[in-house]
Write a protein that holds these residues in place. Structure first.
Motif, PDB file in Angstrom:
ATOM      1  N   CYS A   1      -5.167   0.501   1.255  1.00 31.97           N
ATOM      2  CA  CYS A   1      -5.905   0.366   2.513  1.00 31.97           C
ATOM      3  C   CYS A   1      -6.942   1.480   2.672  1.00 31.97           C
ATOM      4  CB  CYS A   1      -4.921   0.360   3.687  1.00 31.97           C
ATOM      5  SG  CYS A   1      -4.299   2.008   4.111  1.00 31.97           S
TER       6      CYS A   1
ATOM      7  N   CYS B   1       0.026   2.781   6.960  1.00 27.04           N
ATOM      8  CA  CYS B   1      -0.114   1.367   7.355  1.00 27.04           C
ATOM      9  C   CYS B   1       1.201   0.644   7.068  1.00 27.04           C
ATOM     10  CB  CYS B   1      -1.293   0.722   6.611  1.00 27.04           C
ATOM     11  SG  CYS B   1      -0.930   0.221   4.904  1.00 27.04           S
TER      12      CYS B   1
ATOM     13  N   CYS C   1       0.130   4.259   1.050  1.00 25.37           N
ATOM     14  CA  CYS C   1      -0.355   5.350   1.921  1.00 25.37           C
ATOM     15  C   CYS C   1       0.733   5.936   2.808  1.00 25.37           C
ATOM     16  CB  CYS C   1      -1.537   4.873   2.775  1.00 25.37           C
ATOM     17  SG  CYS C   1      -1.060   3.864   4.199  1.00 25.37           S
TER      18      CYS C   1
ATOM     19  N   CYS D   1       0.842  -1.197   0.000  1.00 19.17           N
ATOM     20  CA  CYS D   1       0.000   0.000   0.000  1.00 19.17           C
ATOM     21  C   CYS D   1       0.882   1.254   0.000  1.00 19.17           C
ATOM     22  CB  CYS D   1      -0.881  -0.012   1.247  1.00 19.17           C
ATOM     23  SG  CYS D   1      -1.904   1.461   1.397  1.00 19.17           S
TER      24      CYS D   1
HETATM   25 ZN    ZN Z   1      -2.077   1.832   3.646  1.00 19.34          ZN
END
Ligand code: ZN
Ligand code: ZN
Length: 226
Positions: free
Chosen positions: A128, A69, A66, A64
Motif C-alpha cells: 500500500c 493498513c 506495512c 501488505c
Molecule cells: Zn499496507
C-alpha cells in the motif's frame, strides 16, 4: 475469468470465441481431453473447481506487510495521479484487494510449474501507499494490480527458471513482456525482475480494473463472478 491462465486476456464476461479458446486450452491441459470441444459443460465446470483446489492461493502471502493498513490498503487516492497525465501507471488508488485475473493466472502457472518439477510461491503482492513510503517506492503497481512469483526448483539457475516461466506465461496465458499492448497481462522484463516473476494488470483499461475484480479472500476469488 477463472481460466485467465489459459490464453485469457480480459475479464469481459461474454462467452465468445475468446472464451471458447480458453475452455479448449483448459480441457486439453488440465482435463487432458483428446478432443477438446470448448463448451463449458457441467464436467468442465467441475474440473475448474478441481483445478482451483489443486492450485491453492494463500491469501496470507498476498497481504501488505506495512502493519498499518488492514492488509489490502485503505481504499485511498481513487482518481488521484502522481503526474498530470491520468494514466494507470501514475494512478495512486489503493485497489480493494488483488485482481482476480492475477490469481487465476497464478493457479495456471502452478500447473505448468509442477510439470517441470517446480513449486511456486508468492514473495510479494499488496504493497500500500504506507508501505511504499516506508521503502521510498513510487510505483503503485502493487496496489492490487501485481504479484511477484518465486520459483522453488532445480534445473538451471533461478534466472533461467524465471525466464522460462515468463515464456510459459506469454505462450499459455497470453501475457506480454512489458506494457505496450492494452488489455494484456504484463511481465516485467528480466533486467527489472531477474530472480522473480512480476505479473501485473496495469495495462488493462479502466473498466477491467473495476473494484469488483479485486478480492481479499479465497471465497471471493472462487466465487463465480456475476
Ligand atoms: Zn499496507
Ligand atoms: Zn513486482
Amino acid at each position: 475469468m477463472r481460466l485467465a491462465g489459459f490464453r485469457g486476456t480480459i475479464p469481459d464476461g461474454d462467452y465468445g470465441p475468446g472464451t471458447e479458446m480458453q475452455v479448449t486450452a483448459f480441457q486439453r491441459l488440465f482435463m487432458r481431453m483428446a478432443a477438446p470441444h470448448g463448451r463449458a459443460d457441467a464436467e468442465t465446470m467441475a474440473a475448474i473447481a478441481d483445478f482451483a483446489k489443486a492450485n491453492p492461493v494463500d491469501f496470507k502471502l498476498l497481504r501488505c506487510p506495512c502493519g498499518v493498513c488492514p492488509g489490502f490498503g485503505r481504499g485511498k487516492f481513487k482518481d488521484e495521479y502522481r503526474r498530470p497525465e491520468r494514466l494507470e501507471v501514475y494512478h495512486l488508488y489503493e485497489y480493494p484487494g488483488i485482481h482476480r485475473m492475477l490469481l487465476w493466472t497464478y493457479r495456471a502457472a502452478q500447473l505448468h510449474a509442477r510439470a517441470r518439477g517446480w513449486t511456486l510461491t508468492i514473495n510479494s503482492a499488496y504493497r500500500c501507499a504506507i508501505d511504499n513510503a516506508n521503502h521510498q517506492r513510487t510505483s503503485t503497481n502493487h496496489h492490487g494490480k501485481a504479484i511477484d512469483i518465486d520459483i522453488i526448483g532445480s534445473g538451471g539457475t533461478d534466472r533461467t527458471r524465471c525466464n522460462s516461466l515468463r515464456g510459459i506465461l506469454v505462450e499459455q496465458a497470453h501475457a506480454q513482456i512489458g506494457w505496450s499492448a492494452p488489455d494484456r497481462k504484463s511481465l516485467e522484463p528480466a533486467d527489472i525482475a531477474p530472480t522473480w516473476v512480476h505479473l501485473d494488470v496495469r495495462s488493462y483499461q479502466r473498466k477491467y480494473l473495476a473494484d469488483r475484480y479485486f478480492v481479499k479472500d479465497l471465497a471471493a476469488l472462487d466465487a463465480v463472478p456475476a
